[in-house]
Design a protein around this motif. Structure first.
Motif, short mmCIF file in Angstrom:
data_model
loop_
_atom_site.label_atom_id
_atom_site.label_comp_id
_atom_site.label_asym_id
_atom_site.label_seq_id
_atom_site.Cartn_x
_atom_site.Cartn_y
_atom_site.Cartn_z
N GLN A 32 2.10 6.43 2.66
CA GLN A 32 1.57 7.71 3.15
C GLN A 32 0.20 7.54 3.78
O GLN A 32 -0.16 8.25 4.70
CB GLN A 32 1.43 8.71 1.99
N SER A 33 -0.58 6.59 3.21
CA SER A 33 -1.96 6.50 3.66
C SER A 33 -2.16 5.39 4.70
O SER A 33 -3.26 5.12 5.11
CB SER A 33 -2.86 6.24 2.46
N VAL A 34 -1.06 4.77 5.10
CA VAL A 34 -1.18 3.63 6.01
C VAL A 34 -1.18 4.10 7.47
O VAL A 34 -0.33 4.88 7.88
CB VAL A 34 -0.01 2.64 5.79
N VAL A 35 -2.16 3.63 8.21
CA VAL A 35 -2.17 3.87 9.67
C VAL A 35 -2.29 2.50 10.34
O VAL A 35 -3.29 1.80 10.18
CB VAL A 35 -3.35 4.76 10.11
N GLY B 118 3.82 6.02 6.65
CA GLY B 118 2.55 6.07 7.36
C GLY B 118 2.69 6.30 8.84
O GLY B 118 3.74 6.70 9.35
N THR C 97 -5.99 1.90 9.16
CA THR C 97 -6.25 1.33 7.83
C THR C 97 -5.68 -0.08 7.69
O THR C 97 -6.12 -0.84 6.84
CB THR C 97 -5.60 2.20 6.74
N HIS C 98 -4.66 -0.41 8.50
CA HIS C 98 -3.98 -1.70 8.38
C HIS C 98 -3.83 -2.32 9.77
O HIS C 98 -3.21 -1.70 10.64
CB HIS C 98 -2.59 -1.52 7.78
N SER D 58 0.85 -1.19 0.00
CA SER D 58 0.00 0.00 0.00
C SER D 58 0.88 1.23 0.00
O SER D 58 2.02 1.18 0.41
CB SER D 58 -0.88 0.03 1.24
N ASP D 59 0.31 2.30 -0.41
CA ASP D 59 1.02 3.57 -0.36
C ASP D 59 1.29 3.90 1.10
O ASP D 59 0.35 4.13 1.88
CB ASP D 59 0.12 4.63 -1.00
#
Ligand code: GLU
Length: 305
Positions: free
Chosen positions: A7-10, A50, A222-223, A4-5
């Motif tokens: 940047q967008s991973v939390v 992230g 998100t993860h 995943s990108d």
């Protein structure tokens, strides 16, 4: 594996402060951090990538201890696990869980259960079969059929109770559900296999399932990376997301570390806590490199479950 990108991973690491962390927890926390930070070796909070959150799952008032919270934070810092922002404590978020439970109550999807553990065990023993679900033996449903009047009277009389989900009703209302596994792809959820699990305990106004599901959504996770032992819990969390209108993160479940006899490491396992490794003079950078490479101490390996 789904990349995943960053940047967008939390991601998050969510220990329960019922003891000190062992090497398996350290490994899990590092993997969660690496997933967010965009790969191995990219260290440092604030580095491109992230976000990693730390959540202390301290709803168990009898087993959670403040000294373990302090120990966990110290152990993670020593190992080099870095998280963003302040740790989130579940014990300070009880109104959030209450509000969700109220919503499920209003929809008739939960019911009070007055059974003690002993009564449940006796009921199961008497029925001659003991199917198991995510939380152990499946609740035989004794209190599901109580009338509204009896429920209200027993609650008014102050009788101790937990709140269980009416799984058959909830699962039929939610319909077919899936979640995405970062390694295995799309997985069909079967929450009904767990039976009427507890959403609010007798001794706490929530349960692991409800609190973790709400927090993952509310913290923008998100993860989710966690042990294989919680794979069946993911089906339950997916159902709660559907019922409460919450987003579904991407999940991964890692094997648990086991000893030479195949027994899971436990918080009480001697010699493998991060605190003991530190006291033994282990270099945390070397340990980090070993864990990232899947090199564990002699006798320790990955469980097959
Ligand atoms: N608090 C749980 C544990 O320590 C982890 C829960 C989760 O990652 O969802 O096993």
């Amino acid at each position: 594996m789904i990349l995943s990108d960053p940047q967008s991973v939390v991601t998050r690491f969510a220990p329960s402060p019922t003891g000190r962390l062992h090497i398996g927890h350290g490994w899990s926390a590092l993997m969660a951090m690496d997933w967010a930070r965009g790969g191995r070796g990219q260290e440092g909070a604030g580095a491109a990538g992230g976000i990693v959150r730390l959540r202390i799952e301290d709803i168990d008032g009898t087993r959670s201890r403040p000294e373990h919270v302090a120990g966990i934070i110290e152990d993670l810092r020593w190992l080099g696990v870095e998280w963003d922002g302040e740790p989130v404590f579940q014990s300070r978020r009880l109104p959030l869980y209450d509000a969700a439970l109220d919503r499920l109550k209003a929809e008739g999807l939960v019911y009070p259960c007055f059974c003690t553990r002993t009564e449940i065990a006796a009921e199961i023993a008497g029925s001659g079969s003991a199917p198991h679900g995510a939380d152990g033996p499946i609740y035989p449903g004794t209190c599901r059929g109580l009338s509204g009047q009896e429920r209200a009277d027993r609650i008014a009389a102050g009788e101790a109770h937990c709140w269980r989900i009416d799984m058959a009703l909830a699962a039929s209302r939610a319909g077919r559900l899936h979640w995405r596994d970062g390694d295995a792809g799309l997985v069909a959820a079967h929450p009904e296999r767990a039976g009427d699990v507890v959403l609010a305990r007798r001794d706490a106004p929530t349960s692991y399932h409800l609190a973790a599901t709400i927090d993952d959504a509310e913290m923008g996770i998100t993860h989710v990376l966690r042990g294989n032992d919680l794979r069946a819990a993911t089906d339950i969390h997916r159902l709660l997301q559907a019922l409460l209108g919450l987003p579904t993160p991407l999940y991964r479940h890692h094997p648990l570390l086991v000893d030479a006899q195949g027994r899971r490491l436990a918080k009480r396992t001697q010699g493998l806590s991060l605190a003991e490794l530190r006291e033994a003079g282990i270099d945390p950078a070397a340990l980090r490199a070993d864990l990232r490479a899947g090199r564990f101490p002699v006798g320790i390996g990955l469980g097959s479950a």
